[in-house]
Enzyme design. Structure first.
Site, PDB file in Angstrom:
ATOM      1  N   GLN A 255       0.827  -1.200   0.000  1.00 33.25           N
ATOM      2  CA  GLN A 255       0.000   0.000   0.000  1.00 33.25           C
ATOM      3  C   GLN A 255       0.858   1.245   0.000  1.00 33.25           C
ATOM      4  O   GLN A 255       0.571   2.233  -0.684  1.00 33.25           O
ATOM      5  CB  GLN A 255      -0.909   0.006   1.227  1.00 33.25           C
ATOM      6  CG  GLN A 255      -2.035   1.011   1.169  1.00 33.25           C
ATOM      7  CD  GLN A 255      -2.988   0.719   0.029  1.00 33.25           C
ATOM      8  OE1 GLN A 255      -3.353  -0.420  -0.205  1.00 33.25           O
ATOM      9  NE2 GLN A 255      -3.385   1.743  -0.695  1.00 33.25           N
ATOM     10  N   HIS A 258       2.209   3.056  -3.276  1.00 31.94           N
ATOM     11  CA  HIS A 258       1.307   3.799  -4.158  1.00 31.94           C
ATOM     12  C   HIS A 258       1.704   5.265  -4.237  1.00 31.94           C
ATOM     13  O   HIS A 258       1.745   5.863  -5.312  1.00 31.94           O
ATOM     14  CB  HIS A 258      -0.139   3.724  -3.632  1.00 31.94           C
ATOM     15  CG  HIS A 258      -0.909   2.566  -4.156  1.00 31.94           C
ATOM     16  ND1 HIS A 258      -1.201   2.398  -5.476  1.00 31.94           N
ATOM     17  CD2 HIS A 258      -1.476   1.515  -3.506  1.00 31.94           C
ATOM     18  CE1 HIS A 258      -1.907   1.292  -5.638  1.00 31.94           C
ATOM     19  NE2 HIS A 258      -2.081   0.736  -4.463  1.00 31.94           N
ATOM     20  N   GLU A 322      -9.863   1.975   4.323  1.00 35.17           N
ATOM     21  CA  GLU A 322     -10.210   1.629   2.940  1.00 35.17           C
ATOM     22  C   GLU A 322     -10.039   0.119   2.737  1.00 35.17           C
ATOM     23  O   GLU A 322     -10.933  -0.561   2.243  1.00 35.17           O
ATOM     24  CB  GLU A 322      -9.308   2.410   1.989  1.00 35.17           C
ATOM     25  CG  GLU A 322      -9.541   2.092   0.524  1.00 35.17           C
ATOM     26  CD  GLU A 322      -8.536   2.779  -0.378  1.00 35.17           C
ATOM     27  OE1 GLU A 322      -8.787   2.834  -1.598  1.00 35.17           O
ATOM     28  OE2 GLU A 322      -7.484   3.250   0.111  1.00 35.17           O
ATOM     29  N   HIS A 323      -8.865  -0.406   3.074  1.00 33.95           N
ATOM     30  CA  HIS A 323      -8.582  -1.838   2.987  1.00 33.95           C
ATOM     31  C   HIS A 323      -8.270  -2.353   4.385  1.00 33.95           C
ATOM     32  O   HIS A 323      -7.502  -1.727   5.116  1.00 33.95           O
ATOM     33  CB  HIS A 323      -7.360  -2.120   2.106  1.00 33.95           C
ATOM     34  CG  HIS A 323      -7.417  -1.525   0.735  1.00 33.95           C
ATOM     35  ND1 HIS A 323      -6.871  -0.297   0.437  1.00 33.95           N
ATOM     36  CD2 HIS A 323      -7.943  -1.991  -0.425  1.00 33.95           C
ATOM     37  CE1 HIS A 323      -7.059  -0.033  -0.851  1.00 33.95           C
ATOM     38  NE2 HIS A 323      -7.718  -1.037  -1.383  1.00 33.95           N
ATOM     39  N   ASP A 356      -6.936  -5.542  -5.618  1.00 31.78           N
ATOM     40  CA  ASP A 356      -6.656  -4.435  -6.538  1.00 31.78           C
ATOM     41  C   ASP A 356      -6.866  -4.831  -7.984  1.00 31.78           C
ATOM     42  O   ASP A 356      -7.231  -3.990  -8.814  1.00 31.78           O
ATOM     43  CB  ASP A 356      -5.205  -3.968  -6.366  1.00 31.78           C
ATOM     44  CG  ASP A 356      -5.060  -2.884  -5.320  1.00 31.78           C
ATOM     45  OD1 ASP A 356      -6.094  -2.412  -4.810  1.00 31.78           O
ATOM     46  OD2 ASP A 356      -3.908  -2.511  -5.012  1.00 31.78           O
ATOM     47  N   GLU A 410     -49.957  19.253  10.736  1.00 32.94           N
ATOM     48  CA  GLU A 410     -48.873  20.081  10.218  1.00 32.94           C
ATOM     49  C   GLU A 410     -49.365  21.413   9.667  1.00 32.94           C
ATOM     50  O   GLU A 410     -48.571  22.231   9.211  1.00 32.94           O
ATOM     51  CB  GLU A 410     -48.097  19.314   9.141  1.00 32.94           C
ATOM     52  CG  GLU A 410     -47.381  18.077   9.707  1.00 32.94           C
ATOM     53  CD  GLU A 410     -46.525  17.363   8.677  1.00 32.94           C
ATOM     54  OE1 GLU A 410     -46.549  17.774   7.492  1.00 32.94           O
ATOM     55  OE2 GLU A 410     -45.817  16.411   9.055  1.00 32.94           O
ATOM     56  N   HIS A 415     -52.772  20.025   1.392  1.00 37.41           N
ATOM     57  CA  HIS A 415     -52.418  18.607   1.428  1.00 37.41           C
ATOM     58  C   HIS A 415     -53.648  17.786   1.805  1.00 37.41           C
ATOM     59  O   HIS A 415     -53.973  16.779   1.163  1.00 37.41           O
ATOM     60  CB  HIS A 415     -51.310  18.356   2.461  1.00 37.41           C
ATOM     61  CG  HIS A 415     -49.921  18.609   1.962  1.00 37.41           C
ATOM     62  ND1 HIS A 415     -49.501  19.851   1.556  1.00 37.41           N
ATOM     63  CD2 HIS A 415     -48.850  17.774   1.821  1.00 37.41           C
ATOM     64  CE1 HIS A 415     -48.229  19.772   1.188  1.00 37.41           C
ATOM     65  NE2 HIS A 415     -47.817  18.526   1.328  1.00 37.41           N
TER      66      HIS A 415
END
Length: 458
Positions: A255, A258, A322-323, A356, A410, A415
């Site tokens: 990793q 990278h 992430e991983h 990957d 409401e 409505h």
């Protein structure tokens, strides 16, 4: 690597990780200025930024279809075979994610359901220039194609000679991408978000990139869809005393190489493991052709030393990596206890690089702790869901009074009127809207025929 030691009932805190967080203001400002310029001046602005940042700009941004189609014949046959294997396995995995429209009919004739529609067009951003990422081409395009996206285009920076790596183009050919454009950076995001004379506007932009690409995606979000604002890549290895230190070191390095900004975490409940991992790392990194990048990344990595496995699992959930790799005895039971991770690699044989490239699940994953609330890229990112509601007169008689009561609470008179008119017609046995005058003549009672009771004292 910096060490955080947790004892007793101490828990890892987000501040212990020292994550960079939001994109720097100067990066956001620069990306916005580029996008705004491209939106205003189109191709001319794109050309200027391509020359400025990439040192190259092809005569035509679009790569000819024949060049893309010929790319597989220009690459090593063993690579092409690996690419095709990855394509098959990634597609097989994502085909299981595709959602279908569905409808149900209640006993009173009301029909409810969901209409699933693919996004009309998508642009995939694929990093390039000094490197090539054919795996990203596959990971971003395959779920879009499975979802049924009609137009899938790819934008990627050109190399110094203005061309695109044949490895990247071969992946585009295998994946069946419709159009390829040799343009990268924030200017590419601006071009596909708003369109230029030669680059089409799309409905959604996906794919990783540098900080300026991430900032540009954040800026255009709302005018077009995006997948996520990706930060530096990261891995977390959760390891106990059964872990092999050399294998753990190699996985952290995989990793780290990278990007100098990539972040590596080692979480362990074995007090002796960190020293053994670092010893193995020193032996391995000295042999790496990417030693400088790897060291720069691991220098700001974090070791979290815990007293118990429970504390280690809790720390992993705080990191929300992430991983996540599980180098532990009974890794499957530990996997079931983890709540926050983009991708989980279960057991010592399951290396992050397998994910990957060829395993099948997508490698475009939430970073920076966003795995606590985000998903990997998938077919669902390229499909839109529309709720479908079709009432019958009997259904209006069942549900209409409840609507009137809630609307009255409401204070939304129209409505209640909208539902009440239908209730009155259904009560009269009407099959169509042919006689609404009675409802208009006494609209107040049509809206809420019985006033709500006063609230009771607490």
């Amino acid at each position: 690597m910096r060490t955080v030691t947790l004892t007793g009932d101490q828990r890892l805190q987000p501040s212990d990780l020292e994550r960079a967080g939001a994109l720097p203001r100067e990066v956001m400002d620069a990306a916005q200025a580029i996008v705004d310029d491209v939106r205003e001046r189109g191709d001319a602005a794109v050309r200027e930024y391509c020359l400025k940042f990439d040192g190259a700009c092809p005569a035509s941004f679009r790569v000819p279809d024949e060049v893309v189609k010929a790319a597989p014949s220009r690459v090593d046959p063993a690579f092409l075979e690996a690419l095709q294997r990855a394509y098959r396995q990634i597609r097989d995995f994502h085909e299981r994610e595709a959602e279908q429209s569905w409808f149900e009919t209640r006993a009173n004739g009301t029909i409810l359901g969901v209409k699933v529609t693919p996004v009309a067009s998508v642009a995939l951003y694929v990093p390039g220039g000094r490197a090539q990422y054919p795996s990203t081409v596959l990971m971003d395009s395959i779920p879009a194609k499975v979802a049924g996206v009609e137009r899938v285009i790819m934008v990627t920076p050109p190399q110094k000679d203005g061309s695109i790596s044949p490895y990247t183009l071969a992946a585009a050919a295998v994946a069946g991408i419709d159009e390829v454009y040799a343009v990268g950076g924030a200017q590419a995001i601006g071009a596909v978000a708003y369109g230029t004379e030669s680059i089409p506007r799309v409905a959604k932009v996906v794919g990783p990139g540098n900080a300026y690409v991430a900032a540009a995606k954040r800026y255009v979000s709302g005018d077009v869809g995006i997948d996520m604002v990706a930060g530096p890549s990261e891995v977390c290895v959760l390891a106990d005393g059964t872990a092999d230190p050399a294998v753990v070191a190699a996985d952290l390095m995989a990793q780290a190489e990278h990007d100098p900004m990539a972040t590596c975490y080692l979480v362990t409940c074995d007090a002796t493991l960190p020293a053994r991992v670092l010893e193995a790392y020193e032996l391995l990194v000295a042999q790496s052709p990417r030693e400088e990048i790897t060291r720069a990344s691991l220098d700001h990595g974090v070791i979290v030393s815990c007293e118990t496995l429970d504390a280690a699992i809790d720390a992993v959930d705080t990191i929300a990596p992430e991983h996540l790799e599980l180098h532990c005895a009974d890794a499957w039971s530990i996997m079931a206890r983890v709540h926050n991770a983009g991708a989980i690699f279960v057991g010592p044989w399951s290396s992050e690089p397998l994910g990957d490239y060829v395993a099948g699940p997508n490698h475009t994953l939430p970073t920076g702790g966003t795995a606590a609330f985000s998903n990997p890229l998938g077919v669902y990112d390229f499909q839109k869901r529309s709720s479908v509601i079709s009432y019958s007169p009997a259904g209006v008689l069942d549900d209409g009074p409840a609507v009137q009561e809630m609307a009255q609470a409401e204070g939304l008179w129209a409505h209640a009127l909208s539902a009440g008119m239908r209730v009155r017609l259904a009560q009269a046995g009407a099959e169509s809207f042919e006689n609404t005058q009675a409802a208009c003549a006494d609209a107040g009672k049509t809206a809420w025929p019985v006033p709500l009771a006063e609230p009771k004292d607490a």
